[in-house]
Design an enzyme around this catalytic site. Structure first.
Site, PDB file in Angstrom:
ATOM      1  N   LYS A  92       0.780  -1.235   0.000  1.00 49.14           N
ATOM      2  CA  LYS A  92       0.000   0.000   0.000  1.00 49.14           C
ATOM      3  C   LYS A  92       0.817   1.293   0.000  1.00 49.14           C
ATOM      4  CE  LYS A  92      -4.028  -1.742  -0.126  1.00 49.14           C
ATOM      5  NZ  LYS A  92      -3.874  -2.262  -1.489  1.00 49.14           N
ATOM      6  N   TYR A 123      -7.059  -5.253  -1.156  1.00 48.80           N
ATOM      7  CA  TYR A 123      -5.801  -5.466  -1.885  1.00 48.80           C
ATOM      8  C   TYR A 123      -5.791  -4.694  -3.199  1.00 48.80           C
ATOM      9  CZ  TYR A 123      -1.539  -7.752  -3.423  1.00 48.80           C
ATOM     10  OH  TYR A 123      -0.248  -7.981  -3.839  1.00 48.80           O
TER      11      TYR A 123
HETATM   12  P1  FAD Z   1      10.042   8.465  -0.837  1.00 48.86           P
HETATM   13  O1  FAD Z   1      10.047   7.460  -1.917  1.00 48.86           O
HETATM   14  O2  FAD Z   1      10.766   8.148   0.434  1.00 48.86           O
HETATM   15  O3  FAD Z   1      10.639   9.803  -1.453  1.00 48.86           O
HETATM   16  C1  FAD Z   1      10.965  10.915  -0.667  1.00 48.86           C
HETATM   17  C2  FAD Z   1      12.080  11.685  -1.343  1.00 48.86           C
HETATM   18  O4  FAD Z   1      12.382  12.836  -0.569  1.00 48.86           O
HETATM   19  C3  FAD Z   1      13.367  10.883  -1.456  1.00 48.86           C
HETATM   20  O5  FAD Z   1      13.831  10.903  -2.782  1.00 48.86           O
HETATM   21  C4  FAD Z   1      14.317  11.571  -0.485  1.00 48.86           C
HETATM   22  O6  FAD Z   1      15.660  11.497  -0.915  1.00 48.86           O
HETATM   23  C5  FAD Z   1      13.777  12.992  -0.509  1.00 48.86           C
HETATM   24  N1  FAD Z   1      14.111  13.757   0.695  1.00 48.86           N
HETATM   25  C6  FAD Z   1      14.182  13.327   1.976  1.00 48.86           C
HETATM   26  N2  FAD Z   1      14.528  14.328   2.794  1.00 48.86           N
HETATM   27  C7  FAD Z   1      14.688  15.424   2.008  1.00 48.86           C
HETATM   28  C8  FAD Z   1      15.062  16.764   2.279  1.00 48.86           C
HETATM   29  N3  FAD Z   1      15.346  17.163   3.520  1.00 48.86           N
HETATM   30  N4  FAD Z   1      15.110  17.623   1.248  1.00 48.86           N
HETATM   31  C9  FAD Z   1      14.837  17.212  -0.020  1.00 48.86           C
HETATM   32  N5  FAD Z   1      14.478  15.959  -0.321  1.00 48.86           N
HETATM   33  C10 FAD Z   1      14.419  15.073   0.663  1.00 48.86           C
HETATM   34  N6  FAD Z   1       6.014  -0.127  -0.408  1.00 48.86           N
HETATM   35  C11 FAD Z   1       5.397  -1.155  -0.953  1.00 48.86           C
HETATM   36  O7  FAD Z   1       4.206  -1.029  -1.294  1.00 48.86           O
HETATM   37  N7  FAD Z   1       6.084  -2.339  -1.154  1.00 48.86           N
HETATM   38  C12 FAD Z   1       7.414  -2.487  -0.799  1.00 48.86           C
HETATM   39  O8  FAD Z   1       8.010  -3.537  -0.997  1.00 48.86           O
HETATM   40  C13 FAD Z   1       8.076  -1.436  -0.203  1.00 48.86           C
HETATM   41  N8  FAD Z   1       9.365  -1.542   0.193  1.00 48.86           N
HETATM   42  C14 FAD Z   1       9.979  -0.464   0.794  1.00 48.86           C
HETATM   43  C15 FAD Z   1      11.304  -0.563   1.248  1.00 48.86           C
HETATM   44  C16 FAD Z   1      11.934   0.511   1.891  1.00 48.86           C
HETATM   45  C17 FAD Z   1      13.375   0.389   2.378  1.00 48.86           C
HETATM   46  C18 FAD Z   1      11.208   1.723   2.095  1.00 48.86           C
HETATM   47  C19 FAD Z   1      11.863   2.902   2.799  1.00 48.86           C
HETATM   48  C20 FAD Z   1       9.886   1.803   1.634  1.00 48.86           C
HETATM   49  C21 FAD Z   1       9.263   0.716   1.006  1.00 48.86           C
HETATM   50  N9  FAD Z   1       7.934   0.789   0.525  1.00 48.86           N
HETATM   51  C22 FAD Z   1       7.317  -0.260  -0.031  1.00 48.86           C
HETATM   52  C23 FAD Z   1       7.154   1.970   0.643  1.00 48.86           C
HETATM   53  C24 FAD Z   1       7.142   2.776  -0.653  1.00 48.86           C
HETATM   54  O9  FAD Z   1       8.357   2.610  -1.337  1.00 48.86           O
HETATM   55  C25 FAD Z   1       6.915   4.200  -0.241  1.00 48.86           C
HETATM   56  O10 FAD Z   1       5.620   4.258   0.322  1.00 48.86           O
HETATM   57  C26 FAD Z   1       7.060   5.210  -1.356  1.00 48.86           C
HETATM   58  O11 FAD Z   1       8.399   5.304  -1.762  1.00 48.86           O
HETATM   59  C27 FAD Z   1       6.576   6.573  -0.878  1.00 48.86           C
HETATM   60  O12 FAD Z   1       6.921   7.546  -1.805  1.00 48.86           O
HETATM   61  P2  FAD Z   1       7.266   9.014  -1.330  1.00 48.86           P
HETATM   62  O13 FAD Z   1       7.577   9.740  -2.594  1.00 48.86           O
HETATM   63  O14 FAD Z   1       6.206   9.524  -0.437  1.00 48.86           O
HETATM   64  O15 FAD Z   1       8.566   8.864  -0.422  1.00 48.86           O
HETATM   65  C1  PHB Z   2       7.388  -6.079  -4.336  1.00 45.42           C
HETATM   66  O1  PHB Z   2       8.416  -5.492  -4.005  1.00 45.42           O
HETATM   67  O2  PHB Z   2       7.265  -6.609  -5.457  1.00 45.42           O
HETATM   68  C2  PHB Z   2       6.265  -6.185  -3.383  1.00 45.42           C
HETATM   69  C3  PHB Z   2       6.441  -5.765  -2.091  1.00 45.42           C
HETATM   70  C4  PHB Z   2       5.389  -5.882  -1.194  1.00 45.42           C
HETATM   71  C5  PHB Z   2       4.191  -6.436  -1.604  1.00 45.42           C
HETATM   72  C6  PHB Z   2       4.019  -6.856  -2.897  1.00 45.42           C
HETATM   73  C7  PHB Z   2       5.063  -6.721  -3.803  1.00 45.42           C
HETATM   74  O3  PHB Z   2       3.168  -6.593  -0.724  1.00 45.42           O
END
Ligand code: FAD
Ligand code: PHB
Length: 391
Positions: free
Chosen positions: A298, A385
């Site tokens: 999610k 889902y």
């Molecule tokens: P982010 O992708 O974190 O982007 C935020 C951006 O802001 C980054 O590029 C960062 O460098 C930048 N930033 C931070 N601080 C500053 C600052 N002070 N100034 C300027 N820029 C800044 N979700 C799933 O559904 N499945 C997964 O398998 C999954 N695996 C994940 C694994 C990890 C290690 C993490 C951390 C998250 C995972 N997630 C997963 C969650 C999903 O990737 C996130 O919900 C998604 O990336 C959110 O997007 P966002 O743009 O809000 O944040």
């Molecule tokens: C993926 O990284 O492909 C992924 C992660 C979490 C999920 C499903 C897919 O629940």
């Protein structure tokens, strides 16, 4: 050096870049400020499953051509326990499907689109600081290549992830945070090997959780539950595959192909929500405002739905109505809490919780048994889902 824009977007993850694309579509000027390089952002291997709501928003932003050409639509998802696999027919139960397409690819498409339409992005910005968002003229300061800069804006969008500067800049008495940390992590491995099945398999075993996911018909993403004390250096590829194979249902285990890891990392699991998501002229969206454990897939989808709501709210503002920005926080949170509930529930159902004791383990087994026998229970899972509607 001072410049001006309508919306200053902090963070070039999926939420910041998609917000930028949606605002561009609405004719609203915006600048994205990111602390890392574009390559660093693209190197983070994260989510892989998109809900229809996220696909629709990417279409609306004009960034879905490659997604439709290369994404894999999935009509079902599998749960396994006791060596048995049970398919939940998402499409039959809900009329909807999900799309397997990596976060890296979504980000790359959004970056390419942004470059093509000529909206500015500042990468490798240091000392990003947000100012004056409790008044009517907020601004952002940062250092670019050693030069101090100032960006004035009508609004600031905090799309800077969980560790970003925006949420941290809000006075403590103006924000309430809700958090649950889980006593384990996910060790993930990415490799150019074919998937073990044409759909995802989420597995509950007495050795812990496993997930067999994919990025394409030739690239797989595999996960296993691991203790938080484990270090990724302690896991050789072979050790990972041995443990992953033990947790797969036997038919899929027989099909596992091993190949060198392209990436391997450990992610902690956390549920977190900040309330509200608006502070004057500062909005939080995506991981800056909330985190879900990855079990429900999610995180990325919530980031997309937040910025879908926020872009509409800002477009309404520029058309002369404040209603959208006044209700953004409440509307986004209503959807966020439901995704938090599903991700928390699915995490509790599928993982090994040694501290829950024998009674807890029996409850978990009873719930799994009930789920695979009850169409009503499967429908509730399927509905969540594939993603709840964006209201
Ligand atoms: P982010 O992708 O974190 O982007 C935020 C951006 O802001 C980054 O590029 C960062 O460098 C930048 N930033 C931070 N601080 C500053 C600052 N002070 N100034 C300027 N820029 C800044 N979700 C799933 O559904 N499945 C997964 O398998 C999954 N695996 C994940 C694994 C990890 C290690 C993490 C951390 C998250 C995972 N997630 C997963 C969650 C999903 O990737 C996130 O919900 C998604 O990336 C959110 O997007 P966002 O743009 O809000 O944040
Ligand atoms: C993926 O990284 O492909 C992924 C992660 C979490 C999920 C499903 C897919 O629940």
């Amino acid at each position: 050096m001072t410049t001006r824009t309508q919306v200053a977007i902090i963070g070039a993850g999926p939420s910041g870049l998609l917000l930028g694309a949606l605002l561009h579509r609405a004719g609203i000027d915006n600048v994205v400020i990111e602390q890392r390089s574009a390559d660093y952002v693209l190197g983070r291997i994260r989510a892989g499953v998109l809900e229809q709501v996220a696909v629709d928003l990417l279409e609306e932003a004009g960034v879905a051509t490659r997604l439709h050409a290369e994404g894999l639509p999935h009509d079902g998802v599998n749960l396994s326990f006791d060596g048995q696999r049970h398919r939940i027919d998402l499409h039959r139960l809900t009329g909807k499907r999900v799309m397997v397409y990596g976060q890296t690819e979504v980000t790359r498409d959004l970056m390419d689109h942004r470059a093509a339409v000529g909206r500015p992005t500042v990468y490798e910005a240091d000392q990003v600081t947000v100012h004056g968002f409790d008044g009517s003229n907020p601004w952002v300061t940062y250092v670019e290549g050693g030069v101090a800069r100032r960006l004035d804006a009508d609004f600031i969008a905090g799309c800077d992830g969980f560790h970003g500067v925006c949420r941290a800049s809000v006075p403590r008495n103006a924000i309430q945070e809700y958090e649950k940390v889980y006593p384990f992590g996910w060790l993930g491995l990415l490799a150019d090997v074919p998937p073990v099945d044409h759909e995802l398999i989420y597995g509950h075993t007495e050795r812990g959780f496993m997930l067999a996911s994919m990025r394409s018909s030739t690239r797989s993403r595999f996960y296993i539950q691991c203790p938080l004390t484990d270090k990724v250096e302690d896991w050789s590829d072979d050790a990972f595959y041995d443990e992953f194979q033990r947790r797969l249902p036997p038919d899929a285990a027989a099909r596992l192909v091993r190949g060198p890891s392209l990436e391997k990392s450990i992610a902690p699991l956390r549920s977190f929500v900040a309330e509200p998501l608006r502070f004057g002229r500062l909005f939080l969206a995506g991981d800056a405002g909330h985190i879900v454990p990855p079990t429900g897939a999610k995180g990325l989808n919530l980031a997309a739905s937040d910025v879908g709501l926020l872009s509409r709210a800002l477009a309404e503002h520029y058309r002369g109505s404040p209603a959208g920005i006044d209700t953004y926080s409440q509307r986004a949170l209503a959807r966020i809490w439901k995704a938090e509930r599903f991700s928390w529930w699915f995490t509790q159902l599928m993982h090994l919780f040694p501290d829950n004791g024998p009674f807890g383990a029996k409850m978990q087994r009873a719930e799994l048994d009930y789920l695979v026998r009850s169409e009503a229970a499967q429908k509730a899972v399927a509905e969540n889902y594939v993603g709840l509607p964006l209201e």
